[in-house]
Design an enzyme around this catalytic site. Sequence first.
Site, mmCIF file in Angstrom:
data_model
loop_
_atom_site.group_PDB
_atom_site.id
_atom_site.type_symbol
_atom_site.label_atom_id
_atom_site.label_comp_id
_atom_site.label_asym_id
_atom_site.label_seq_id
_atom_site.Cartn_x
_atom_site.Cartn_y
_atom_site.Cartn_z
ATOM 1 N N GLU A 43 -27.648 -21.661 -8.559
ATOM 2 C CA GLU A 43 -28.949 -22.311 -8.658
ATOM 3 C C GLU A 43 -29.925 -21.908 -7.546
ATOM 4 O OE1 GLU A 43 -29.044 -26.183 -11.014
ATOM 5 O OE2 GLU A 43 -27.686 -26.604 -9.347
ATOM 6 N N HIS B 180 -28.030 -33.468 -6.122
ATOM 7 C CA HIS B 180 -27.505 -34.118 -7.335
ATOM 8 C C HIS B 180 -27.322 -35.615 -7.078
ATOM 9 C CE1 HIS B 180 -25.578 -30.030 -8.676
ATOM 10 N NE2 HIS B 180 -26.880 -30.048 -8.805
HETATM 11 ZN ZN LIG Z 1 -28.086 -28.553 -9.460
#
Ligand SMILES: [Zn+2]
Length: 259
Positions: free
Chosen positions: A101, A122
């Site tokens: 990512e 997250h």
């Molecule tokens: Zn992520």
Amino acid sequence: MVTCFCGMVHGIGRRGFLGALVAAAVDAQAPAPASAGPANAALIEDLVAGFGHVSARHDKDPNRYLLARSMAPALVTADDIMEFDLDSTPVDQRGRAVYLERFIHGEIYRVRPDVRAVVHSHSPAVIPFADTKVQLRPMNHISGFLGGGVPVFEIRDVAGPASNMLISNPTLGHALATTLGPHPVALMRGHGSVAVAQSVRHVVFRAVYTEVNARMESEALRLGDPTFLNDGEAAAATKTNDGLVDRPWELWKQRAMGK
Ligand SMILES: [Zn+2]
């Protein structure tokens, strides 16, 4: 407040709230971009203390950024910090695994010249606000930076109906950066959040208090009809807080470095 500051950072940084990002090897055949040279030592130190999923724009070249290799955030040391160009291609991969990512970081640096640090998280407390129509809004003065509105990125609009939800290519990174626009924080539906700021210290502060604010707001909504900071209060509080970030930072850093 001090307990709150260090407890949150400790919780987020050392126990993985900032995200379990997935590793992927970059195509070893792609030509590596040139290095901008050694980054400022204090910047690297802040980056290490600021946890694994924090990146910083290189202090010597705005077209480079620094991000730890893919590993448990609590174990990151200065040697684990890698340099990338804005295409998110590593300068000197040396076989190290990189975050799938990482495009979140590269594409935001590309479109936001004012941004010098990015956190992708997250954190679970923000997900209810990413997955419903209830907006994340500033509950207290510390979270005044949320006052300009918190956009929500819908990956389905870009990646279609069966994506793995991850920002795994430049197109998705660019779409997320576009949703973020001029804001300091964006939520990602079914995934987490991204925060940006003018320094590693400021961005960690924002990532922490986005999570704190989400928990407070969920609680306030259960109790009744909360009064949020209005735009004037949010802007004034942000201006004050931005000048005070160094104060909690030294404590956070000591805790994060195990001192
Ligand atoms: Zn992520």
